[in-house]
Structure formats: C-alpha cells, structure tokens
Design a protein around this motif. Sequence first.
Motif, PDB file in Angstrom:
ATOM      1  N   THR A 152       0.688   0.057  -8.538  1.00 14.67           N
ATOM      2  CA  THR A 152       0.271  -0.050  -6.430  1.00 14.67           C
ATOM      3  C   THR A 152      -0.487   0.327  -5.920  1.00 14.67           C
ATOM      4  OG1 THR A 152       3.087  -0.183  -6.072  1.00 14.67           O
ATOM      5  CG2 THR A 152       1.598   0.010  -4.100  1.00 14.67           C
ATOM      6  N   ALA A 153      -0.929  -0.754  -5.065  1.00 16.95           N
ATOM      7  CA  ALA A 153      -2.409   0.004  -4.756  1.00 16.95           C
ATOM      8  C   ALA A 153      -2.428   1.458  -3.350  1.00 16.95           C
ATOM      9  CB  ALA A 153      -2.960  -1.350  -3.096  1.00 16.95           C
ATOM     10  N   VAL A 154      -3.384   2.203  -3.719  1.00 17.06           N
ATOM     11  CA  VAL A 154      -3.254   4.098  -3.322  1.00 17.06           C
ATOM     12  C   VAL A 154      -3.940   4.258  -2.441  1.00 17.06           C
ATOM     13  CG1 VAL A 154      -1.277   4.025  -4.760  1.00 17.06           C
ATOM     14  CG2 VAL A 154      -3.972   4.550  -5.155  1.00 17.06           C
ATOM     15  N   VAL A 155      -3.878   4.760  -1.358  1.00 19.23           N
ATOM     16  CA  VAL A 155      -4.714   5.749  -0.069  1.00 19.23           C
ATOM     17  C   VAL A 155      -4.303   6.928  -0.198  1.00 19.23           C
ATOM     18  CG1 VAL A 155      -5.627   5.774   2.019  1.00 19.23           C
ATOM     19  CG2 VAL A 155      -5.103   3.347   1.142  1.00 19.23           C
ATOM     20  N   SER A 156      -4.583   8.201  -0.217  1.00 16.42           N
ATOM     21  CA  SER A 156      -4.736   9.481  -0.066  1.00 16.42           C
ATOM     22  C   SER A 156      -5.765  10.252   0.419  1.00 16.42           C
ATOM     23  CB  SER A 156      -4.492  10.024  -1.954  1.00 16.42           C
ATOM     24  OG  SER A 156      -3.891  11.646  -1.592  1.00 16.42           O
ATOM     25  N   THR A 157      -5.391  11.265   0.872  1.00 17.59           N
ATOM     26  CA  THR A 157      -5.963  12.228   2.196  1.00 17.59           C
ATOM     27  C   THR A 157      -7.040  13.353   0.234  1.00 17.59           C
ATOM     28  OG1 THR A 157      -4.418  14.063   1.752  1.00 17.59           O
ATOM     29  CG2 THR A 157      -4.975  12.855   3.588  1.00 17.59           C
ATOM     30  N   ASP A 158      -7.868  13.563   0.949  1.00 19.71           N
ATOM     31  CA  ASP A 158      -8.586  13.995  -0.488  1.00 19.71           C
ATOM     32  C   ASP A 158      -8.539  15.996   0.226  1.00 19.71           C
ATOM     33  OD1 ASP A 158      -9.665  15.019  -2.450  1.00 19.71           O
ATOM     34  OD2 ASP A 158     -12.329  14.650  -1.170  1.00 19.71           O
ATOM     35  N   CYS A 159      -6.699  16.363  -0.114  1.00 17.53           N
ATOM     36  CA  CYS A 159      -6.631  17.528  -0.094  1.00 17.53           C
ATOM     37  C   CYS A 159      -6.684  17.853  -1.975  1.00 17.53           C
ATOM     38  CB  CYS A 159      -4.954  17.343   0.028  1.00 17.53           C
ATOM     39  SG  CYS A 159      -4.236  16.627  -1.489  1.00 17.53           S
ATOM     40  N   PRO A 160      -6.332  19.731  -1.148  1.00 15.92           N
ATOM     41  CA  PRO A 160      -6.484  20.393  -1.855  1.00 15.92           C
ATOM     42  C   PRO A 160      -5.274  20.617  -2.458  1.00 15.92           C
ATOM     43  CG  PRO A 160      -6.273  22.347   0.469  1.00 15.92           C
ATOM     44  CD  PRO A 160      -6.953  20.429   0.348  1.00 15.92           C
ATOM     45  N   VAL A 165       1.108  -1.179  -0.392  1.00 15.91           N
ATOM     46  CA  VAL A 165       0.324   0.036  -0.146  1.00 15.91           C
ATOM     47  C   VAL A 165       0.560   1.307   0.125  1.00 15.91           C
ATOM     48  CG1 VAL A 165      -2.009   1.221   0.850  1.00 15.91           C
ATOM     49  CG2 VAL A 165      -1.771  -1.542   1.343  1.00 15.91           C
ATOM     50  N   PHE A 166       0.550   2.032  -0.756  1.00 20.08           N
ATOM     51  CA  PHE A 166       1.343   3.352  -0.972  1.00 20.08           C
ATOM     52  C   PHE A 166       0.283   4.175  -0.134  1.00 20.08           C
ATOM     53  CE2 PHE A 166       1.693   7.822  -2.110  1.00 20.08           C
ATOM     54  CZ  PHE A 166       2.998   7.626  -2.859  1.00 20.08           C
ATOM     55  N   VAL A 167       1.055   5.161   0.618  1.00 21.66           N
ATOM     56  CA  VAL A 167      -0.200   6.298   1.427  1.00 21.66           C
ATOM     57  C   VAL A 167       0.268   7.357   0.946  1.00 21.66           C
ATOM     58  CG1 VAL A 167      -1.474   6.467   3.512  1.00 21.66           C
ATOM     59  CG2 VAL A 167      -1.270   4.508   3.183  1.00 21.66           C
ATOM     60  N   LEU A 168      -0.415   8.914   0.637  1.00 24.65           N
ATOM     61  CA  LEU A 168      -0.619  10.251   1.026  1.00 24.65           C
ATOM     62  C   LEU A 168      -0.613  10.656   1.428  1.00 24.65           C
ATOM     63  CD1 LEU A 168       1.673  12.309  -1.074  1.00 24.65           C
ATOM     64  CD2 LEU A 168      -1.285  12.818  -1.826  1.00 24.65           C
ATOM     65  N   SER A 169      -0.488  11.523   2.705  1.00 21.37           N
ATOM     66  CA  SER A 169      -0.870  11.982   3.389  1.00 21.37           C
ATOM     67  C   SER A 169      -0.631  13.601   3.729  1.00 21.37           C
ATOM     68  CB  SER A 169      -0.490  11.536   4.959  1.00 21.37           C
ATOM     69  OG  SER A 169       1.052  11.426   5.237  1.00 21.37           O
ATOM     70  N   SER A 170      -0.803  14.087   2.535  1.00 25.59           N
ATOM     71  CA  SER A 170      -0.625  15.602   2.812  1.00 25.59           C
ATOM     72  C   SER A 170      -1.478  16.397   3.201  1.00 25.59           C
ATOM     73  CB  SER A 170       0.149  16.302   1.235  1.00 25.59           C
ATOM     74  OG  SER A 170       1.116  15.916   0.899  1.00 25.59           O
ATOM     75  N   ASP A 171      -1.308  17.768   3.504  1.00 28.46           N
ATOM     76  CA  ASP A 171      -2.287  18.594   3.682  1.00 28.46           C
ATOM     77  C   ASP A 171      -3.052  19.150   2.484  1.00 28.46           C
ATOM     78  OD1 ASP A 171      -2.391  17.638   6.240  1.00 28.46           O
ATOM     79  OD2 ASP A 171      -0.501  19.874   7.042  1.00 28.46           O
ATOM     80  N   TYR A 172      -2.140  19.980   1.350  1.00 31.02           N
ATOM     81  CA  TYR A 172      -2.546  19.987  -0.202  1.00 31.02           C
ATOM     82  C   TYR A 172      -1.147  20.007  -0.163  1.00 31.02           C
ATOM     83  CZ  TYR A 172       1.402  22.666   1.186  1.00 31.02           C
ATOM     84  OH  TYR A 172       2.804  24.296   1.510  1.00 31.02           O
ATOM     85  N   GLU A 173      -1.852  19.817  -2.234  1.00 28.38           N
ATOM     86  CA  GLU A 173      -0.991  18.871  -2.872  1.00 28.38           C
ATOM     87  C   GLU A 173      -1.481  19.486  -4.144  1.00 28.38           C
ATOM     88  OE1 GLU A 173       1.918  17.390  -3.092  1.00 28.38           O
ATOM     89  OE2 GLU A 173       2.012  16.175  -1.473  1.00 28.38           O
TER      90      GLU A 173
END
Length: 359
Positions: free
Chosen positions: A282-290, A260-268
């Motif tokens: 790769t299976a991915v999880v990410s924050t729904d960030c602005p 699992v790849f995870v992006l935890s950013s506040d904004y991107e």
Amino acid sequence: MKKIIFYIDSMQKGGANRVMANLVDFFTNKRFEVVLVNDIVATGDIPEYEVNPLAKRIILNESGTNAIISNLNRIKKLRKIILEEKPDCVLSFMGPPNVRMLLASIFLSCRKVVSVRNDPNREYGKNLIKKYLTNCIFLLADGCVFQTEDAAKYFFNKIRRKSTIIVNPVNELFFNTHSSEKRKNIVTVGRLFPQKNHKLLIHAFSLIAKKYPDEKLIIFGEGPLKNDLKDYACNMGIEKCVVFPGSISNVNVELSKTKVFVLSSDYEGLPNALMEAMACGTAVVSTDCPAGGPKYLLKESNAGILVPCNNAEKMAEAIEIMMSEEKNIFYRDQAKKKSIDFLPETVFNKWEEFLFEKK
C-alpha cells in the motif's frame, strides 16, 4: 531447555504489545520455556492480544493510589518471580517495565535485556536529571534493543556498545494477502490516543476532500478520543466522509483495498501499522516523527512520503500525490520491496541470537 521471562505492563492491543505476543509465540513454538509477566490484565474498550496457551502467564496485580509504593511492590514481586523461575534471560519492553526489571534483577545471574519501543525523550524524559538517571539504570542491562539509531543516541556510549537494532516483525499474512486491483480511500490504523494525532489527518483530509468526493477517510481503532475526533470531523465539515469503524481483526484485508495509508503520529518507535501497510503493498504517507522510525522505513528506500509533524498542508499535498494512479503504483512497489526486511523469520532469528549471546 532454555527459559526466558518476558515482561511488559499488559497485553492490551498496541504496537509493542503485539511484538511481545509474537515473540512469546515464536519462543514457545521453538520449545523454549516461556514465562510472560504482566502488571495487569487489560480491561475496558481495548482488548488484549491472545497469548500462546503453552506459555506460563503471571499477573502481578499490584495497583494503588500511591504510585511509588505500587512500583516498589511490583519490583519486589518481579524479583521473587525471577528468583523462583531461574530464567536464562529476562526481556522487558517499554519505559516503566524496563526500569522495574533492571532494578528487580540487580545481582541476579540471568541475562538482562531491555527494549526501547518508543521515543526515549517521551518515555524517560528530556531533562538532564531524568536522562542521567535513566542512563545509570540502563547500565545494569546486559543488552539493549533499539528500533532506530535516533533512539539509541539518547543513551551513553557504553550502553550503545552493548546494543543492537532490530526492526519489528510483520506477520506473513500481510505479505501473502492478495492485493486488490481497485483501491479506494485513505486509511489509518491505531489507538485513538493523543500520540497518534488523528486530528492532523482529519484536518489534512478536509483540505482536499471536495476534490475526491468518492474517497473516504477511514480511521480504524478504539480509544478515549473517539467522540472528540468525531466532533472535530463535524467541525471541519467532513463528518459524512470520515468513518470510525472501531478495531478490526482483518487489518490485512482492509489494507489490501486501501489507496493511501497515513500515519499522523507526533512520535513513534517503529510503527507496526505503517510496516503492515507496506507489506500489503500500500502507498504510504507518514509524519517524520521522532524517534526516526518512519524516516528509517521510508527515506532512503523512497518507499513512501515523509511530511513534517503537525503540518496539515504538507500532509494534504502528499496524499494528493498518492491519489495519482502512476505515483500510487510506484510507491506501492517501493513499499513492498522495502517490506522484505520485516519478514518474521529474519527478525525473530536476530532476537534469539541477541538474547542468548554470551556476556
């Protein structure tokens, strides 16, 4: 032979800098005359991207304690370079360089294009005065490149009418990397800066770590928060299963082995690391960030799971879903399908068409 000037603050390793390095390489190889202008040569823990040796590189080397004077001097030096080089087009990336380039090229005949690489509310400011001034300066541009529709909404309609949306190219290496049959661990890749909010990911992993004793959280990257993040993992009681290997050159190989790849950013803007993971299947999880980059990449295509910003519980739930073999295979396949949009030839041809279109 057409000539283009690229301008960004530095070539230190980061998402926007990588795209610019790739664009410099593409146009140089296509026999364009390429000039790369940077404010500084990056030093310290974060290395620079290699620049095509056939491109001409100019460093402004303007620094000082007075930010206003330093910026005025950079604008003056940049204008002199544009006048001497006589490019057909100037392209700048990021907030301050975009503003400096547009001011430096007032009344010059070259095509002026700016690219917004992040959430404009962060790069240029949320308050009405900053937003209005930024929009007024952007009216000087002949074209604007955005990564998402959400980012474009920050600007006047007149600016949006002369803009386009171009996604980041992902190196073909990621598409061609052999996918490992056995995948392990939760991984993220990015500079250890506040924007990336690695503490959120560490917190989320701490909620499920005991359920998966054979899995580790691996955080690739360097930055000023490294020791702080190590302490945080220790405080959460998971220091033995959180690893900080630093920066790596073979990101594709690591991603091809990742569960699992995870992006935890506040904004991107449009996050390169997330796109590279998708290209590796790769299976991915990410924050729904602005400003909506992860949403654009994942939502409609069902290519990954979006979670709210700063919600460790939801992130932990999403990671757990990805730990299921059946779900993991499904999301890996969906991510790979979506990643076709990021093939370099397709993306670079869009850049060339937009940069050199007639006014």
